[in-house]
Write an enzyme that holds these catalytic residues in place. Structure first.
Site, PDB file in Angstrom:
ATOM      1  N   ASP A 105      -0.008  -7.371   1.493  1.00  0.00           N
ATOM      2  CA  ASP A 105       0.602  -6.438   1.366  1.00  0.00           C
ATOM      3  C   ASP A 105       1.952  -5.929   1.774  1.00  0.00           C
ATOM      4  O   ASP A 105       2.836  -5.122   2.564  1.00  0.00           O
ATOM      5  CB  ASP A 105       0.737  -5.425   2.967  1.00  0.00           C
ATOM      6  N   LEU A 165      -9.766 -21.056  -0.648  1.00  0.00           N
ATOM      7  CA  LEU A 165     -10.599 -22.137  -0.627  1.00  0.00           C
ATOM      8  C   LEU A 165     -12.317 -21.909  -1.475  1.00  0.00           C
ATOM      9  O   LEU A 165     -12.787 -22.879  -2.033  1.00  0.00           O
ATOM     10  CB  LEU A 165     -11.006 -21.702   0.649  1.00  0.00           C
ATOM     11  N   GLY A 166     -12.414 -20.671  -1.658  1.00  0.00           N
ATOM     12  CA  GLY A 166     -13.783 -20.075  -1.908  1.00  0.00           C
ATOM     13  C   GLY A 166     -15.267 -19.982  -1.272  1.00  0.00           C
ATOM     14  O   GLY A 166     -15.568 -20.966  -1.986  1.00  0.00           O
ATOM     15  N   GLY A 225       3.763   6.504   8.191  1.00  0.00           N
ATOM     16  CA  GLY A 225       4.954   6.421   7.465  1.00  0.00           C
ATOM     17  C   GLY A 225       5.826   5.532   8.618  1.00  0.00           C
ATOM     18  O   GLY A 225       6.123   4.912   7.578  1.00  0.00           O
ATOM     19  N   ASN A 226       5.694   4.845   9.360  1.00  0.00           N
ATOM     20  CA  ASN A 226       5.710   3.282   9.714  1.00  0.00           C
ATOM     21  C   ASN A 226       5.557   1.944   8.638  1.00  0.00           C
ATOM     22  O   ASN A 226       6.649   1.189   8.580  1.00  0.00           O
ATOM     23  CB  ASN A 226       5.567   3.084  11.205  1.00  0.00           C
ATOM     24  N   SER A 227       4.920   2.443   8.052  1.00  0.00           N
ATOM     25  CA  SER A 227       4.179   1.493   7.217  1.00  0.00           C
ATOM     26  C   SER A 227       5.119   0.454   6.291  1.00  0.00           C
ATOM     27  O   SER A 227       6.099   1.501   5.569  1.00  0.00           O
ATOM     28  CB  SER A 227       3.872   1.045   6.013  1.00  0.00           C
ATOM     29  N   HIS A 235       0.932  -1.140  -0.229  1.00  0.00           N
ATOM     30  CA  HIS A 235      -0.134   0.284  -0.268  1.00  0.00           C
ATOM     31  C   HIS A 235       1.023   1.457  -0.247  1.00  0.00           C
ATOM     32  O   HIS A 235       1.017   2.162  -0.262  1.00  0.00           O
ATOM     33  CB  HIS A 235      -1.067   0.121   0.923  1.00  0.00           C
TER      34      HIS A 235
END
Length: 369
Positions: free
Chosen positions: A131, A259-260, A207-209, A101
């Protein structure tokens, strides 16, 4: 180039903010770019405090943590272009891990190391379902070494530190403990969840992401991906990262098991409405046509009202996958994420109409987002 895509070798250009205008469109491959810098973090001082064990961790890790600057970020509401930022860390000799992201809506990304050096990057791969994203870097300072990933799964109460660039404040550190493991974070707008997530009370802010969550040995236990509120932050586990990142480096993408089904953890209300003897397992609320579960599992046929909630009734209740107990939806998502791959055939044990049954099914890969 309108956004970062998982196609191999999408070019991310510009060595610093001053060069952004020169690479608009970035249609042509460019030469490697890096710019030497300087930082107050490298200045020696005689009057430093003694610090603590966390100071030692910081000193051991910080050179390998980068600031990620993303350019050409388009606001989905206004269409205006701006700049985003996050964190990352050196995974091997030429690749930096960050969050998907962080880079997903941008056109170009630069990295800055704590010694001040800037480098341009190339997108190696990205995976929205975990992510995670990997950037191949043009330059790594001689003093920077890859961070090690944890072999052991973390435990609640273990001391950790989050290192990154909250609000653009480079080289920041916060400390805390692991508050929970095996969390599942739902992404409503994407109709999927991040599996095997670590919860921490170490301060995590915008900002840590993409930065590392490390233990007291400086080993990465997770990749920070969000803050959920006061004293709650989350990180993608090292175990999942070690499955996804090598594939992103090699092929630019990673296939997750699918798995659906729609599902809900069997709590007291679900158990009561379905005449179950125990509040354990997950009840199937929907089965996607053509998925691995289609023709094998049956969904709930109706709902009833209990204490203001709509409770599913009549669906299969999954109790085990390949002999592994599945007490709730977190256990199911963690098992699929860490123990299986698309194409694997697994044994599903479930309750149907009060009878325990066992069936095999072959897992699919998650459909494209």
């Amino acid at each position: 180039m309108s956004d970062f895509r998982p196609d191999r070798r999408s070019f991310l250009a510009a060595a610093s903010a001053g060069l952004v205008g020169a690479i608009a469109g970035c249609a042509e491959p460019r030469a490697e770019q890096s710019i030497k810098g300087d930082s107050s973090a490298t200045i020696d001082r005689d009057d430093l405090a003694d610090g603590s064990a966390f100071t030692d961790i910081y000193d051991a890790v910080i050179d390998s943590v980068t600031q990620v600057r993303v350019f050409g970020v388009t606001d989905p509401n206004t269409g205006a272009e701006g700049r985003g930022q996050g964190s990352g860390f050196l995974y091997d000799d030429s690749h930096v891990v960050t969050n998907d992201h962080v880079i997903a809506n941008g056109e170009a990304a630069d990295l800055q190391y704590t010694n001040g050096d800037w480098t341009s990057t190339t997108l190696a791969g990205r995976d929205a379902h975990s992510d995670l994203a990997v950037l191949e870097v043009d330059h790594v300072p001689e003093t920077v070494t890859p961070l090690s990933m944890a072999d052991e799964r973390p435990v609640v109460g273990q001391q950790v530190a989050a290192i990154g660039n909250p609000y653009g404040l480079a080289g920041s550190m916060s400390a805390g403990i692991i508050s929970g493991v095996n969390r599942t974070l739902t992404v409503p707008e994407r109709q999927f969840s991040f599996p095997n997530v670590i919860q921490t009370d170490a301060a995590v802010n915008p900002g840590n992401s993409g930065g590392p969550l490390v233990d007291l040995d400086g080993t990465v236990v997770g990749v920070i991906n969000s803050g959920g509120g006061d004293n709650i932050g989350f990180a993608i586990s090292a175990a999942l990262t070690e499955r996804v990142v090598p594939a992103l480096i090699e092929t630019g993408e990673y296939d997750h098991s699918y798995l659906g089904i729609g599902l809900r953890t069997v709590d007291r209300l679900v158990a009561d409405a379905n005449d179950l003897s125990a509040a354990a397992g997950v009840i199937v609320t929907a089965v996607i046509d053509g998925s691995a579960a289609d023709g094998v599992l049956e969904p709930a046929t109706r709902t009833v009202q209990r204490r203001g909630e709509r409770i599913p009734v009549g669906g299969d209740v999954i109790r085990e996958l390949d002999g592994t107990p599945i007490p709730d939806r977190h256990a199911l998502s963690t098992y699929l994420a860490l123990e299986t791959s698309p194409g694997d055939t697994i044994e599903v044990q479930f309750l149907r109409n009060g009878r325990l049954r066992t069936r095999d099914l072959t897992l699919d890969a998650w459909p494209p987002i």
